[in-house]
Design an enzyme around this catalytic site. Structure first.
Site, PDB file in Angstrom:
ATOM      1  N   GLY A  49       7.961   9.571   7.795  1.00  0.00           N
ATOM      2  CA  GLY A  49       9.145   9.189   8.558  1.00  0.00           C
ATOM      3  C   GLY A  49       9.508  10.167   9.659  1.00  0.00           C
ATOM      4  O   GLY A  49      10.602  10.108  10.219  1.00  0.00           O
TER       5      GLY A  49
ATOM      6  N   HIS B 298       5.952   8.456  -5.406  1.00  0.00           N
ATOM      7  CA  HIS B 298       6.192   8.553  -3.969  1.00  0.00           C
ATOM      8  C   HIS B 298       7.068   9.777  -3.696  1.00  0.00           C
ATOM      9  O   HIS B 298       7.935  10.125  -4.502  1.00  0.00           O
ATOM     10  CB  HIS B 298       6.873   7.284  -3.448  1.00  0.00           C
ATOM     11  CG  HIS B 298       6.941   7.273  -1.945  1.00  0.00           C
ATOM     12  ND1 HIS B 298       7.938   7.927  -1.254  1.00  0.00           N
ATOM     13  CD2 HIS B 298       6.107   6.740  -1.021  1.00  0.00           C
ATOM     14  CE1 HIS B 298       7.708   7.780   0.052  1.00  0.00           C
ATOM     15  NE2 HIS B 298       6.610   7.075   0.217  1.00  0.00           N
TER      16      HIS B 298
ATOM     17  N   GLY C  44       4.679   3.188   6.095  1.00  0.00           N
ATOM     18  CA  GLY C  44       6.104   2.966   5.891  1.00  0.00           C
ATOM     19  C   GLY C  44       6.705   2.201   7.060  1.00  0.00           C
ATOM     20  O   GLY C  44       6.563   0.991   7.176  1.00  0.00           O
ATOM     21  N   GLY C  45       7.346   2.941   7.956  1.00  0.00           N
ATOM     22  CA  GLY C  45       8.091   2.321   9.061  1.00  0.00           C
ATOM     23  C   GLY C  45       7.316   1.254   9.824  1.00  0.00           C
ATOM     24  O   GLY C  45       7.861   0.167  10.101  1.00  0.00           O
TER      25      GLY C  45
ATOM     26  N   GLU D 137       9.576  10.257  -1.936  1.00  0.00           N
ATOM     27  CA  GLU D 137      11.031  10.048  -1.986  1.00  0.00           C
ATOM     28  C   GLU D 137      11.515   9.971  -3.436  1.00  0.00           C
ATOM     29  O   GLU D 137      12.629  10.385  -3.752  1.00  0.00           O
ATOM     30  CB  GLU D 137      11.397   8.790  -1.184  1.00  0.00           C
ATOM     31  CG  GLU D 137      11.292   9.068   0.313  1.00  0.00           C
ATOM     32  CD  GLU D 137      10.743   7.945   1.147  1.00  0.00           C
ATOM     33  OE1 GLU D 137      10.822   6.775   0.732  1.00  0.00           O
ATOM     34  OE2 GLU D 137      10.204   8.232   2.243  1.00  0.00           O
TER      35      GLU D 137
ATOM     36  N   ASN E 297       4.656  -0.044   2.593  1.00  0.00           N
ATOM     37  CA  ASN E 297       5.776   0.312   1.725  1.00  0.00           C
ATOM     38  C   ASN E 297       7.058   0.079   2.516  1.00  0.00           C
ATOM     39  O   ASN E 297       7.375   0.832   3.429  1.00  0.00           O
ATOM     40  CB  ASN E 297       5.639   1.788   1.313  1.00  0.00           C
ATOM     41  CG  ASN E 297       6.853   2.289   0.552  1.00  0.00           C
ATOM     42  OD1 ASN E 297       7.719   1.507   0.152  1.00  0.00           O
ATOM     43  ND2 ASN E 297       6.923   3.593   0.362  1.00  0.00           N
ATOM     44  N   TRP E 298       7.780  -0.978   2.140  1.00  0.00           N
ATOM     45  CA  TRP E 298       8.972  -1.348   2.916  1.00  0.00           C
ATOM     46  C   TRP E 298      10.165  -0.436   2.632  1.00  0.00           C
ATOM     47  O   TRP E 298      11.165  -0.497   3.324  1.00  0.00           O
ATOM     48  CB  TRP E 298       9.361  -2.794   2.615  1.00  0.00           C
ATOM     49  CG  TRP E 298       8.345  -3.807   3.032  1.00  0.00           C
ATOM     50  CD1 TRP E 298       7.161  -3.582   3.676  1.00  0.00           C
ATOM     51  CD2 TRP E 298       8.425  -5.226   2.839  1.00  0.00           C
ATOM     52  NE1 TRP E 298       6.505  -4.772   3.888  1.00  0.00           N
ATOM     53  CE2 TRP E 298       7.260  -5.803   3.384  1.00  0.00           C
ATOM     54  CE3 TRP E 298       9.375  -6.076   2.251  1.00  0.00           C
ATOM     55  CZ2 TRP E 298       7.016  -7.178   3.367  1.00  0.00           C
ATOM     56  CZ3 TRP E 298       9.137  -7.444   2.222  1.00  0.00           C
ATOM     57  CH2 TRP E 298       7.963  -7.989   2.778  1.00  0.00           C
ATOM     58  N   LYS E 299      10.062   0.357   1.570  1.00  0.00           N
ATOM     59  CA  LYS E 299      11.188   1.212   1.161  1.00  0.00           C
ATOM     60  C   LYS E 299      12.453   0.348   1.014  1.00  0.00           C
ATOM     61  O   LYS E 299      12.345  -0.803   0.625  1.00  0.00           O
ATOM     62  CB  LYS E 299      11.349   2.384   2.146  1.00  0.00           C
ATOM     63  CG  LYS E 299      10.011   3.120   2.343  1.00  0.00           C
ATOM     64  CD  LYS E 299      10.126   4.437   3.044  1.00  0.00           C
ATOM     65  CE  LYS E 299       8.727   5.064   3.159  1.00  0.00           C
ATOM     66  NZ  LYS E 299       8.736   6.402   3.749  1.00  0.00           N
TER      67      LYS E 299
ATOM     68  N   GLU F 151       0.130  11.696   0.815  1.00  0.00           N
ATOM     69  CA  GLU F 151       1.242  11.541   1.751  1.00  0.00           C
ATOM     70  C   GLU F 151       1.949  12.887   1.914  1.00  0.00           C
ATOM     71  O   GLU F 151       2.829  13.226   1.114  1.00  0.00           O
ATOM     72  CB  GLU F 151       2.239  10.504   1.223  1.00  0.00           C
ATOM     73  CG  GLU F 151       1.664   9.108   1.097  1.00  0.00           C
ATOM     74  CD  GLU F 151       2.759   8.053   1.248  1.00  0.00           C
ATOM     75  OE1 GLU F 151       2.585   7.166   2.097  1.00  0.00           O
ATOM     76  OE2 GLU F 151       3.781   8.133   0.559  1.00  0.00           O
TER      77      GLU F 151
ATOM     78  N   SER G 225       3.616   8.563   8.796  1.00  0.00           N
ATOM     79  CA  SER G 225       3.686   8.272  10.231  1.00  0.00           C
ATOM     80  C   SER G 225       2.413   7.622  10.775  1.00  0.00           C
ATOM     81  O   SER G 225       1.978   7.931  11.884  1.00  0.00           O
ATOM     82  CB  SER G 225       4.044   9.537  11.027  1.00  0.00           C
ATOM     83  OG  SER G 225       5.335   9.996  10.673  1.00  0.00           O
TER      84      SER G 225
HETATM   85  P1  13P Z   1       6.172   6.360   7.318  1.00  0.00           P
HETATM   86  O1  13P Z   1       4.948   5.562   7.682  1.00  0.00           O
HETATM   87  O2  13P Z   1       7.450   5.711   7.738  1.00  0.00           O
HETATM   88  O3  13P Z   1       6.043   7.782   7.744  1.00  0.00           O
HETATM   89  O4  13P Z   1       6.237   6.378   5.705  1.00  0.00           O
HETATM   90  C1  13P Z   1       5.105   6.710   4.989  1.00  0.00           C
HETATM   91  C2  13P Z   1       5.352   6.423   3.559  1.00  0.00           C
HETATM   92  O5  13P Z   1       6.173   7.067   2.917  1.00  0.00           O
HETATM   93  C3  13P Z   1       4.619   5.316   2.943  1.00  0.00           C
HETATM   94  O6  13P Z   1       4.773   5.306   1.561  1.00  0.00           O
END
Ligand code: 13P
Length: 253
Positions: free
Chosen positions: A174, A96, A235-236, A98, A10-12, A168, A214
């Protein structure tokens, strides 16, 4: 029942056009045509078509990070599931954390998005997870079960095969603090047992539940080793091929 693993990035709201293209070509260079598990990337909307084209003929599928609850009309700023499908993407993230916590999406709106996305043939990943306060208050199971029940409310039994779940925990996203394998395993079991109660054991055993929060090259193998953890939503670490590729390699082992 063996479920095919699934690693998703997930590149956000990250990368630019060149970064998106470069990342996909770096992933393609490392991945065999069929690595034996599913791989997907979820770029921001403006780069969806680029990603679809860049992934063509590879094992990498492409999805959007969100979609509107409506298919068309006066919804300024929204993007419909039809448009996502029209660009050649096949998946969508729904619920998600967020979207829930930064943009205030409710279980009701997420359920509408679920019905809309499934109705036109997109494959959703429904994300659930508790906040730190909810975990500390002993509400983890109540929260994830409510999100699961509400998110799947409009889903017909025959459509469940198109749905993937992702646990999640909000406190792990994050933050660099991942759930331990024990914590992930516990919540995945809670989710799968609830699915068994609502839809039968065979259906529950066939559904994939990813862990996200994470995930890094350092912890991927131990998280993926947990029975019931069928993959990762990253994510990251999915933004950098030098981090995402080792996570893909961990899934292959
Ligand atoms: P991180 O891997 O950056 O913690 O993000 C997880 C995430 O929200 C994937 O959708």
């Amino acid at each position: 029942m063996s479920r095919r693993r699934f690693i998703a990035g997930n590149w956000k709201m990250n990368l630019d056009r060149a970064g998106a293209a470069g990342l996909i070509s770096a992933l393609r260079a490392k991945l065999p045509h069929d690595p034996g598990f599913d791989v997907a990337v979820f770029p921001p909307f403006p780069y969806l078509e680029l990603a679809v084209n860049a992934c063509a003929g590879s094992c990498i599928s492409v999805g959007a990070q969100n979609c509107s609850h409506e298919l068309k009309g006066a919804f300024t700023g929204d993007v419909s599931a039809t448009m996502i499908l029209d660009l050649g993407a096949r998946r969508v993230l729904l619920g998600h954390s967020e979207r829930r916590h930064v943009f205030g999406e409710t279980d009701v709106i997420i359920a509408k998005k679920m019905a809309t996305a499934l109705g036109i043939g997109l494959h959703p990943i429904l994300c659930v997870g508790e906040t730190l306060d909810e975990r500390k208050a002993g509400q983890t199971s109540d929260v994830v079960l409510r999100q699961l029940r509400e998110g799947l409310a409009p889903v017909a039994a025959a459509q469940l095969a198109s749905v993937t779940l992702a646990y999640e925990p909000v406190w792990a996203i994050g933050t660099g603090v991942n759930a331990t394998p024990e914590q992930a395993g516990e919540v995945h079991s809670i989710l799968r047992n609830a699915l068994a109660a609502s839809h039968g054991r065979a259906t529950a055993d066939s559904m994939r539940i990813l862990y996200g929060g994470s995930v890094t090259p350092d912890n991927a193998a131990s998280l993926l080793a947990v029975p019931g953890v069928d993959g990762a939503l990253v994510g990251g670490a999915s933004l950098d091929a030098s981090k995402f590729v080792p996570i893909l390699e961990a899934a292959q082992r």
